[in-house]
Scaffold this motif. Structure first.
Motif, PDB file in Angstrom:
ATOM      1  N   GLY A 180       0.781  -1.240   0.000  1.00 26.00           N
ATOM      2  CA  GLY A 180       0.000   0.000   0.000  1.00 26.00           C
ATOM      3  C   GLY A 180       0.803   1.276   0.000  1.00 26.00           C
ATOM      4  N   PHE A 181       1.326   1.691   1.151  1.00 23.28           N
ATOM      5  CA  PHE A 181       2.011   2.986   1.184  1.00 23.28           C
ATOM      6  C   PHE A 181       3.407   2.961   0.575  1.00 23.28           C
ATOM      7  N   PRO A 182       4.137   1.831   0.600  1.00 22.06           N
ATOM      8  CA  PRO A 182       5.402   1.840  -0.152  1.00 22.06           C
ATOM      9  C   PRO A 182       5.230   2.209  -1.621  1.00 22.06           C
ATOM     10  N   GLN A 183       4.100   1.829  -2.202  1.00 23.78           N
ATOM     11  CA  GLN A 183       3.825   2.212  -3.584  1.00 23.78           C
ATOM     12  C   GLN A 183       3.291   3.637  -3.649  1.00 23.78           C
ATOM     13  N   ALA A 184       2.393   3.968  -2.719  1.00 24.71           N
ATOM     14  CA  ALA A 184       1.810   5.316  -2.711  1.00 24.71           C
ATOM     15  C   ALA A 184       2.838   6.380  -2.328  1.00 24.71           C
ATOM     16  N   GLY A 185       3.843   6.001  -1.531  1.00 21.12           N
ATOM     17  CA  GLY A 185       4.822   6.970  -1.066  1.00 21.12           C
ATOM     18  C   GLY A 185       5.718   7.524  -2.150  1.00 21.12           C
ATOM     19  N   THR A 186       5.597   6.977  -3.374  1.00 17.26           N
ATOM     20  CA  THR A 186       6.379   7.512  -4.485  1.00 17.26           C
ATOM     21  C   THR A 186       6.038   8.964  -4.754  1.00 17.26           C
ATOM     22  N   CYS A 187       4.776   9.319  -4.576  1.00 14.31           N
ATOM     23  CA  CYS A 187       4.304  10.689  -4.850  1.00 14.31           C
ATOM     24  C   CYS A 187       3.510  11.194  -3.649  1.00 14.31           C
ATOM     25  N   PRO A 188       4.156  11.471  -2.533  1.00 12.08           N
ATOM     26  CA  PRO A 188       3.414  11.882  -1.330  1.00 12.08           C
ATOM     27  C   PRO A 188       2.622  13.165  -1.513  1.00 12.08           C
ATOM     28  N   GLU A 189       3.027  13.991  -2.481  1.00 12.69           N
ATOM     29  CA  GLU A 189       2.308  15.257  -2.687  1.00 12.69           C
ATOM     30  C   GLU A 189       0.898  15.055  -3.220  1.00 12.69           C
ATOM     31  N   ILE A 190       0.595  13.869  -3.772  1.00  9.43           N
ATOM     32  CA  ILE A 190      -0.776  13.599  -4.224  1.00  9.43           C
ATOM     33  C   ILE A 190      -1.420  12.460  -3.432  1.00  9.43           C
ATOM     34  N   THR A 191      -0.630  11.526  -2.933  1.00  8.72           N
ATOM     35  CA  THR A 191      -1.218  10.373  -2.244  1.00  8.72           C
ATOM     36  C   THR A 191      -1.657  10.705  -0.819  1.00  8.72           C
ATOM     37  N   ILE A 192      -0.870  11.515  -0.102  1.00 11.34           N
ATOM     38  CA  ILE A 192      -1.285  11.895   1.257  1.00 11.34           C
ATOM     39  C   ILE A 192      -2.563  12.736   1.228  1.00 11.34           C
ATOM     40  N   PRO A 193      -2.685  13.743   0.329  1.00  8.63           N
ATOM     41  CA  PRO A 193      -3.983  14.433   0.222  1.00  8.63           C
ATOM     42  C   PRO A 193      -5.131  13.495  -0.155  1.00  8.63           C
TER      43      PRO A 193
END
Length: 687
Positions: A306-319
């Protein structure tokens, strides 16, 4: 699950002259003679024993039983005897005439939603009113809205326009579960954007077909069928087999054909399980203490992805994660035009907003790097500086997918579109066990959904029929090549709870639109254009929701029991820890796997060594799957550790005689008459 699934029960005990609640004929109610031996805790004990959803409201923070006790402490008398359906938990509308001392006594029990009793209200000291509707769901007119406050019941037809609206609403709220699995699988299989688009269209087509089949010939509950997360982890294990890692030509098609063959074999086993009646026997051993950790493990299994993949672009995934939580939790009571849009459309609405935001970032040059071209494959990039940014550009930019430009406007999915399936013993064994896990998942969903629509639970025969049809639908998925089997989506429970729509016709109409959309190639292409990091962030929420829905099954057992919490805790811990042991064996390959795929590479390099390669692969693969280990541990402990039925929360299923004698149940679960005549010799199917 929110408190929206609670029941609204109003009981009025008046001394002297009274009037029916909600308007009715005035009648004289004599004083009720209390029973000194009556205990108000009997209802709560009965609820745990039968699986009845408690009247506790997390919103209000007060339960009805507490109000009864408070009422009795004030000297208001004892609560009346209530006749309750032993399976469903519905109060029966009848008059109870207990023995009186000195005169006739009559107590009327009316089922109607009423407001909570106001403290200190004059003249109401002899009234007991229990309101278990959440505040935002209470009918404005004080009238009954139907079971669980449903807007549309199981057999209701709200009209053409509402049918279309509710049908689209039902599937849009499930969009995350229906279309995001290919965004995880296809790139790992070496597929192109066009392949991703085709697989999404195929899944939409199969979901529509299988949902219609299940609505008429399965359990007949309003359940959407589709590609389940249950099949995702084993598919990733097969995809990351050592012999497939170095393939260059036709890698996607070869792996897809391997998955098709395994799914077909596993689905045949599921059909046999249902059609032979073995599922009816197995139901005696499947209870909430088994279902809860197993389904929870399905969602928790992807924590390393989940987040290891999403953490590639934290500027869009965290929002994205923050926005879906805000819509789901903080804005769930906000009503727009009389509808809780934020709660119903939390996933698609937040995805669209962040997708637009990511498009602005892409257009504004946030992912532009000097001398680097996002259209050049990372393997062909020569500059070291660009290689470091290649992964970010591929997963974060919104313009890297060419699916929309290459997809046809009209394309109809057809069987064997990827070629003839490939059958191997090792992969077939994996999918046979996974189909058993999918069946356990579906059993919990059948049970919970039947209570949500205020129906009696299905009979073991009807459950067997549903499992058999799921096996048949998964065979179709194997023939068409969706990459996963077709099963009942766990998220159905959440969707019915938030939309308050449980009509069979609504689900069928929505499925018809799904089939129509699958013929439009551009629809699948548009969904395939979602950035991978953005899809991963949405899946973080979906997998967490799956785990939560699984644990919600504990409400049907004594969740405070030391026996139960120990079994669930041990099952989940070993279900996480044992696969971690098998997953620590690193892959022997010239290609370095991404960190989020390493846990799925244990099948080829696991510690089990028998000298038989096919068996070694299957055992190492199964023991590296969290849900399989969790099911084995929970199943063993729950059926060997002593515990009474009330403590274990043993599922209570209806009997075949109930359907034969109850016209209401016949219309809910029985097959259409013509089909029932053809299948009458399948007694185990509840036809």
């Amino acid at each position: 699950m929110e408190a929206g699934s609670n029941r609204n029960v109003a009981m009025s005990v008046r001394g002297g002259t009274g009037r029916r609640q909600g308007g009715g004929v005035a009648g004289k109610v004599e004083p009720f003679v209390s029973r000194s031996e009556h205990s108000p805790r009997e209802l709560r004990s009965w609820a745990k024993r039968t699986g009845f959803v408690s009247d506790y409201s997390g919103e209000a923070g007060t339960s009805g039983s507490e109000k009864f006790e408070a009422f009795q402490r004030k000297g208001g008398g004892s609560s009346p005897k209530i006749e309750i359906d032993p399976v469903v938990g519905r109060t029966r509308q009848n008059e109870i005439e207990p023995e009186s001392h000195g005169g006739a006594t009559r107590v009327e029990n009316d089922v109607a939603p009423v407001n909570e009793e106001k403290e200190g209200e004059e003249g109401q000291g002899d009234d007991v009113k229990v309101n278990v509707f959440p505040e935002e769901e209470e009918p404005a007119n004080g009238g009954w809205q139907g079971p669980f406050g449903l807007k549309c019941g199981l057999k209701e037809n709200p009209g053409l326009v509402p049918l279309i609206y509710y049908g689209l609403q039902h599937y849009i709220s499930l969009a995350g579960s229906l279309v995001l699995i290919p965004l995880v699988m296809v790139p790992v299989m070496g597929g192109t954007d066009k392949d991703t688009s085709t697989v999404i269209s195929t899944i939409l087509f199969l979901s529509g077909i299988t949902t219609i089949l299940h609505s008429y010939f399965g359990t007949r509950l309003p359940l959407v069928q589709g590609s389940s997360f249950v099949y995702l982890a084993p598919a990733l294990v097969i995809i990351n087999a050592q012999e497939y890692r170095n393939l260059t030509e036709h890698k996607f098609r070869h792996i897809m054909r391997e998955l098709q063959g395994a799914i077909i074999v596993g689905s045949i086993f599921q059909c046999i399980l249902g059609f032979s009646g073995l599922m009816s026997v197995l139901l005696r051993l499947i209870n909430p203490i088994v279902v809860a950790p197993t389904v929870a493990a399905v969602g928790l299994a992807f924590f390393s992805y989940g987040f290891p993949q999403a953490g590639t672009c934290p500027e869009i995934t965290i929002p994205q994660i923050a926005l879906v939580l805000i819509f789901t939790l903080y804005l769930r009571r906000i009503s727009i035009f009389g509808r809780h849009l934020f709660r119903i459309y939390a996933v698609p609405l937040s995805l669209i907003i962040i997708w637009i935001y990511a498009s602005f970032l892409t257009a504004g040059g946030a992912y532009n790097y000097k001398g680097c071209n996002p259209d050049i494959p990372s393997s062909n990039i020569l500059l070291d500086a660009c290689r470091k940014h290649a992964y970010t550009m591929k997963h974060c930019r919104t313009d890297v997918s060419n699916a929309l430009s290459t997809a046809a406007w009209v394309r109809i999915p057809y069987p064997l579109q990827w070629g003839i399936p490939i059958f191997h013993f090792r992969t077939s064994i994996i999918m046979v066990i996974v189909s058993l896990v999918a069946s356990v998942d579906s059993v919990g969903t059948y049970r919970t959904t039947s209570l949500q629509v205020n129906s009696r639970p299905p009979t073991p025969g009807v459950v067997s029929r549903g499992i058999a049809l799921e096996g048949f639908c998964s065979i179709l998925a194997g023939l068409w090549g969706s990459g996963t089997g077709a099963t009942t989506l766990t998220e159905n429970m959440h969707t019915i709870d938030i939309t308050k729509v449980a009509s069979r016709k609504v689900v069928v109409v929505g499925a018809a639109f799904l089939i129509l959309f699958s013929f439009v190639g551009k629809v699948g292409a548009l969904l395939a254009s979602i950035p991978q990091a953005l899809a991963a962030s949405v899946l973080c929420f979906m997998w967490a929701l799956t785990a939560a829905l699984g644990l919600s099954n504990l409400q049907y057992s004594q969740s405070a029991s030391f026996r139960n919490i120990t079994i669930v805790g041990v099952s989940l811990f070993l279900g996480m820890s044992i696969p971690a042991y098998f997953q620590q064996y690193q892959a022997e390959s010239s290609l370095i796997l991404p960190s989020y795929l390493v846990p799925y590479a244990a099948a080829s390099n696991g510690p089990f060594r028998s000298g038989i390669k096919q068996l070694d692969f299957a055992i190492n693969a199964l023991m590296s799957l969290n849900m399989v280990v969790t099911l084995l541990v929970a199943f063993l402990l729950d059926n060997t550790v002593p515990g009474n039925q009330q403590e274990r929360g043993v599922y209570t299923w209806s009997r075949a005689e109930d359907i034969a004698t109850d016209p209401l149940l016949q219309s809910e679960y029985s097959l259409p008459k013509k089909v029932a005549r053809c299948c009458c010799w399948f007694k185990c199917l509840g036809a």
